[in-house]
Design a protein around this motif. Structure first.
Motif, PDB file in Angstrom:
ATOM      1  N   THR A 153       0.934   9.161   1.860  1.00 15.61           N
ATOM      2  CA  THR A 153       2.050   9.344   0.937  1.00 15.61           C
ATOM      3  C   THR A 153       1.525   9.538  -0.487  1.00 15.61           C
ATOM      4  O   THR A 153       0.378   9.195  -0.778  1.00 15.61           O
TER       5      THR A 153
ATOM      6  N   ALA B 109       5.590   5.224  -5.178  1.00 17.29           N
ATOM      7  CA  ALA B 109       6.273   4.506  -4.105  1.00 17.29           C
ATOM      8  C   ALA B 109       7.525   3.816  -4.639  1.00 17.29           C
ATOM      9  O   ALA B 109       8.593   3.858  -4.014  1.00 17.29           O
TER      10      ALA B 109
ATOM     11  N   ASP C 190      -5.475   4.069  -6.946  1.00 23.06           N
ATOM     12  CA  ASP C 190      -4.922   5.315  -6.424  1.00 23.06           C
ATOM     13  C   ASP C 190      -6.106   6.263  -6.255  1.00 23.06           C
ATOM     14  O   ASP C 190      -6.662   6.763  -7.234  1.00 23.06           O
TER      15      ASP C 190
ATOM     16  N   ASP D 253       0.132   6.012  -2.144  1.00 20.47           N
ATOM     17  CA  ASP D 253      -0.868   5.185  -1.471  1.00 20.47           C
ATOM     18  C   ASP D 253      -1.677   4.380  -2.475  1.00 20.47           C
ATOM     19  O   ASP D 253      -2.099   4.907  -3.515  1.00 20.47           O
TER      20      ASP D 253
ATOM     21  N   THR E 226       0.794  -1.228   0.000  1.00 21.23           N
ATOM     22  CA  THR E 226       0.000   0.000   0.000  1.00 21.23           C
ATOM     23  C   THR E 226       0.822   1.273   0.000  1.00 21.23           C
ATOM     24  O   THR E 226       0.276   2.354  -0.259  1.00 21.23           O
ATOM     25  N   SER E 227       2.125   1.183   0.310  1.00 24.27           N
ATOM     26  CA  SER E 227       2.938   2.410   0.368  1.00 24.27           C
ATOM     27  C   SER E 227       4.412   2.040   0.306  1.00 24.27           C
ATOM     28  O   SER E 227       4.775   0.875   0.133  1.00 24.27           O
ATOM     29  N   ASP E 228       5.262   3.050   0.503  1.00 23.98           N
ATOM     30  CA  ASP E 228       6.706   2.817   0.499  1.00 23.98           C
ATOM     31  C   ASP E 228       7.278   2.711   1.907  1.00 23.98           C
ATOM     32  O   ASP E 228       8.486   2.829   2.096  1.00 23.98           O
ATOM     33  N   HIS E 229       6.433   2.471   2.895  1.00 27.60           N
ATOM     34  CA  HIS E 229       6.911   2.316   4.265  1.00 27.60           C
ATOM     35  C   HIS E 229       7.357   0.873   4.478  1.00 27.60           C
ATOM     36  O   HIS E 229       6.638  -0.076   4.136  1.00 27.60           O
TER      37      HIS E 229
ATOM     38  N   GLN F 130      -3.711  11.129  -2.395  1.00 26.02           N
ATOM     39  CA  GLN F 130      -2.773  11.031  -1.278  1.00 26.02           C
ATOM     40  C   GLN F 130      -3.514  11.059   0.047  1.00 26.02           C
ATOM     41  O   GLN F 130      -4.175  12.021   0.396  1.00 26.02           O
TER      42      GLN F 130
END
Length: 316
Positions: free
Chosen positions: A186, A122, A180, A189, A97-100, A183
């Motif tokens: 991020t 991401a 998408d 997302d 879901t993100s770049d975390h 945001q």
């Protein structure tokens, strides 16, 4: 060999949640959709205690889509075990879901034949910074010796462009929309929507229900406020929502999160219009009605979210 350190100057004891003690469980949400959450999520989410990453998997007639590969090999393997206990269908897709890092670091543990899905923004952010700084950042929150040091980067295979969507066919009429929607936290997302099951997987765009508030770490507030309102108004009332960190909830469980973000933008914007400094704005915009038991509220509201909204409004 890379040397990692831990910054103890964070607003919560390190680790914020302990990857060594997290036990993931699967919850059957119906029609082939499952949530994967920490076994503490049901009890502790309403208390505001930070929870491990939540995700899930969706089973079709031919294949499985896993959502969130988690932070470490051990956590990723818990997910694989939960999938294997639910179905003998192969994992063909892994969506993040993100770049975390706590959402995608486990990609390298997923089956080789699985195709990794990620937002283009991401992907570009990860490629730009490299994996090592992201590992160091996660260690700052989750400590040394939790398996983060051993993470190996596996690039995504399928990229969803800005404002784009991808539909995944799992067989037997089971289609999942990768969206998408704007945001939320991020610029990268993604939301994973199973309309047949009435389930949506939110990632950190919606961290969890009350008393938690958004983590506006990317320096924007107005756009997330618009995004969250748009999604909230769009979702059917009976949608089951799997948040980024916490127990499964519904549309009403998202209301507090949405309203906090909108009120933050409105009140900080007014303070900027009235000529208040950042310190004066912090005093003028305590938003105490939203300070209802989240242990990170004081730090997050005053040291992250207000400065974010203030700088954005001042630059407008």
């Amino acid at each position: 060999m890379t040397s990692y350190t831990v910054d103890r100057n964070v607003p919560w004891p390190v680790p914020i949640w302990d990857a060594d003690t997290v036990r993931m469980i699967a919850q059957d949400l119906g029609s082939g959709a499952y949530a994967v959450v920490a076994d503490t999520a049901e009890e502790q989410t309403p208390l505001g205690i930070p929870q491990a990453t939540s995700g899930g998997f969706i089973v079709g007639a031919d294949a499985v889509l896993v959502i969130e590969s988690m932070m470490t090999e051990a956590l990723a393997r818990q997910v694989l075990d939960l999938v294997a206990a639910a179905t003998d269908k192969p994992i063909r897709f892994v969506g993040v879901t993100s770049d975390h890092g706590d959402h995608f670091f486990g990609d390298y543990v997923m089956p080789e034949q699985a195709r990794i899905i990620q937002h283009e923004n991401a992907f570009r952010a990860i490629e730009q910074t490299g994996i090592e700084p992201r590992k160091q950042a996660q260690i700052g929150w989750f400590d040394l010796g939790k398996g983060i040091e051993d993470v190996r980067y596996r690039p995504a295979d399928l990229l969803v462009p800005a404002d784009g969507r991808l539909t995944v066919n799992l067989g037997g009429g089971k289609f999942v929309d990768v969206l998408d929607l704007g945001q939320g936290q991020t610029p990268g997302d993604l939301w994973y929507h199973d309309p047949q099951a009435g389930v949506i997987y939110a990632g950190n765009a919606f961290i969890c229900e009350k008393p938690a508030i958004p983590w506006l770490l990317d320096g924007v507030a107005a756009r997330p406020a618009r995004t969250l309102r748009k999604i909230f108004d769009w979702l059917p009332a009976d949608t089951k929502i799997v948040p980024g960190h916490g127990r499964v909830t519904d549309k009403e469980g998202m209301r507090f999160f949405v309203e906090y973000t909108e009120q933050l933008v409105e009140r900080v914007g007014k303070a900027v219009t009235d000529g208040l400094s950042l310190d004066e704005t912090k005093k003028a915009v305590p938003m105490t009605e939203f300070d209802v038991g989240y242990p990170l509220y004081q730090w997050l509201h005053f040291e992250v979210n207000i400065p974010c909204a203030y700088q954005e409004a001042a630059a407008a």
